[in-house]
Scaffold this active site. Structure first.
Site, PDB file in Angstrom:
ATOM      1  CB  CYS A 136      -1.165  -0.313   1.314  1.00 22.07           C
ATOM      2  SG  CYS A 136      -0.356  -0.316   3.120  1.00 22.07           S
ATOM      3  CD  GLN A 163       2.907   1.600   6.571  1.00 22.59           C
ATOM      4  OE1 GLN A 163       4.165   1.487   5.875  1.00 22.59           O
ATOM      5  NE2 GLN A 163       1.759   0.169   6.486  1.00 22.59           N
ATOM      6  NE  ARG A 268       0.322  -0.868  11.578  1.00 21.72           N
ATOM      7  CZ  ARG A 268      -0.020  -0.939  10.383  1.00 21.72           C
ATOM      8  NH1 ARG A 268      -0.426  -0.160   9.174  1.00 21.72           N
ATOM      9  NH2 ARG A 268       0.515  -2.881  10.279  1.00 21.72           N
ATOM     10  CG  HIS A 275      -1.157   3.292   5.171  1.00 24.19           C
ATOM     11  ND1 HIS A 275      -1.933   2.975   5.734  1.00 24.19           N
ATOM     12  CD2 HIS A 275      -0.653   2.252   4.467  1.00 24.19           C
ATOM     13  CE1 HIS A 275      -1.657   1.573   6.265  1.00 24.19           C
ATOM     14  NE2 HIS A 275      -1.379   0.909   5.411  1.00 24.19           N
TER      15      HIS A 275
HETATM   16  N1  HSE Z   1       1.120  -3.402   4.962  1.00 27.00           N
HETATM   17  C1  HSE Z   1       0.902  -2.826   5.333  1.00 27.00           C
HETATM   18  C2  HSE Z   1       0.390  -1.910   6.567  1.00 27.00           C
HETATM   19  C3  HSE Z   1      -0.640  -3.058   4.673  1.00 27.00           C
HETATM   20  O1  HSE Z   1       0.506  -2.853   7.494  1.00 27.00           O
HETATM   21  O2  HSE Z   1      -0.163  -1.155   7.285  1.00 27.00           O
HETATM   22  C4  HSE Z   1      -1.199  -3.414   3.285  1.00 27.00           C
HETATM   23  O3  HSE Z   1      -0.112  -3.991   2.508  1.00 27.00           O
END
Ligand code: HSE
Length: 372
Positions: A136, A163, A268, A275
């Site tokens: 993403c 993210q 995150r 994102h």
């Molecule tokens: N790897 C991504 C995430 C999810 O953990 O945000 C979508 O590719």
């Protein structure tokens, strides 16, 4: 063409179906929906013409084999369980997959057609049949900066990501909400103006993060009132797998003759759906800012250049703005103190649209065009 859709009830599947219905995509196909848990059951698209009204078994290789195209949002475990078996049983059709499992296989093409339509067309011409959606953040970054990549003006780049919980899936989003509730239920049960004792409240919240009843089964850690500076597996070289994807997938999507170094830290944060990324771009030469803005805006219809001022940035460069939109805002564009060939940028995009579902449904149209 006979189209099989697997995993339409999951979160990415729901976004995919919403888009396919909006664009009336199903009218081009004879469609069968597959389920791994409810074969024979009903599905919500049974009234659409040319759609098989009953769900077929997603693990039934003989049924899957009848399809010309299979599009799956069922996840990596499903791909691992079914794909090789299906191919070895003679499935020659197209496999379009949202999961990362097959992305880096030499026979796979990562699909992001506004950026790499030429690569996709060449793969089709070469008889390739596996077309896989990209990570993403990588897809969103390439859409935002498509103009600079196309012009071959990026020497290297760092990408620092922010993210959303949605990248983990529906259960992660739900857990984030439960974490927020866990705090507010406890510290705001009787009063909501806590500013006169906010330091005490903060201590209390930080303490609650270690409470045995604190909900963290999915993230493993508190995300609410916190952030998590590691996404995906530990590659044991200091890098997370999510960080590795930027350069590996980015260059595979572009089919760069000389790999462009792209690296950074993936984090995150507690946004729900979109994102964002802060980018430091080393340009090959000093390109005037207005030219850069034009290159980005003209590259594809979705990259939206946001003027680098406080009010536009706070209004348009946020998950709140990008949620549910195909637009990929890109802004905070300015030259940096390091020199005129260093560009700062910030971009945000919907992880579930361009970051997952949209390239898959667009691949169906590329196949249709290729077949006529
Ligand atoms: N790897 C991504 C995430 C999810 O953990 O945000 C979508 O590719």
């Amino acid at each position: 063409m006979k189209l099989g859709i697997v995993g339409s009830r999951g979160m990415v599947g729901q976004v995919l179906m919403e888009r396919m219905l909006q664009e009336n995509d199903l009218k081009h196909f004879e469609t069968t929906f597959f389920s791994t848990s409810n074969a024979g059951g009903e599905h919500p698209f049974s009234k659409i013409s040319n759609v098989d009204p009953k769900l077929k078994d997603g693990n039934d290789v003989n049924e899957l084999k009848k399809m010309d195209v299979i599009i799956t949002c069922q996840g990596g475990d499903y791909t691992k369980a079914v794909y090789s078996n299906l191919r070895s049983q003679g499935f020659k059709g197209y496999w379009i997959d949202a999961a990362s499992t097959l992305r880096m296989e030499s026979d796979s093409t990562i699909i992001l057609d506004p950026v790499n339509l030429d690569v996709i067309k060449k793969a089709l011409k070469d008889g390739k049949t596996d077309f896989i959606g990209g990570n993403c953040t990588v897809s969103l970054m390439l859409l935002a900066l498509g103009g600079l990549f196309k012009a071959g003006q990026i020497e290297w780049m760092t990408s620092m990501t922010y993210q959303a919980a949605s990248g983990g899936g529906a259960r992660h989003m739900n857990e984030l909400l439960n974490q927020m509730k866990f705090f507010t239920d406890r510290v705001m049960a009787t009063e909501t103006n806590l500013s006169n004792k906010i330091l005490e409240v903060e201590k209390n919240i930080t303490g609650l993060m270690s409470d045995s009843a604190f909900p963290k089964e999915n993230f493993g850690f508190p995300l609410a009132a916190n952030l998590l500076p590691w996404i995906d597996a530990d590659l044991e070289n200091g890098q997370s797998k999510e960080e590795w994807k930027a350069m590996a997938e980015g260059n595979k999507i572009l089919q760069s003759t000389k790999a462009i170094p792209i690296d950074g830290t993936c984090v995150r944060v507690s946004s729900l759906r979109c994102h964002a990324q802060a980018l430091t771009i080393k340009l090959k030469k000093n390109i005037p800012l207005d030219e850069i803005e034009m290159m980005l805006a003209e590259h594809n219809p979705w990259a939206k250049v946001v003027a680098n001022n406080k009010s536009d940035s706070l209004r348009y460069l946020t998950p709140q703005y990008a949620s549910g939109k195909l637009e990929v805002p890109v802004g905070r564009l300015r030259k940096m103190y390091m020199g005129d060939d260093y560009l700062n940028a910030f971009t945000v995009g919907d992880q579930l649209l361009w970051g997952a579902a949209e390239p898959l449904r667009r691949m169906l149209h590329i196949l249709l065009e290729n077949n006529t």
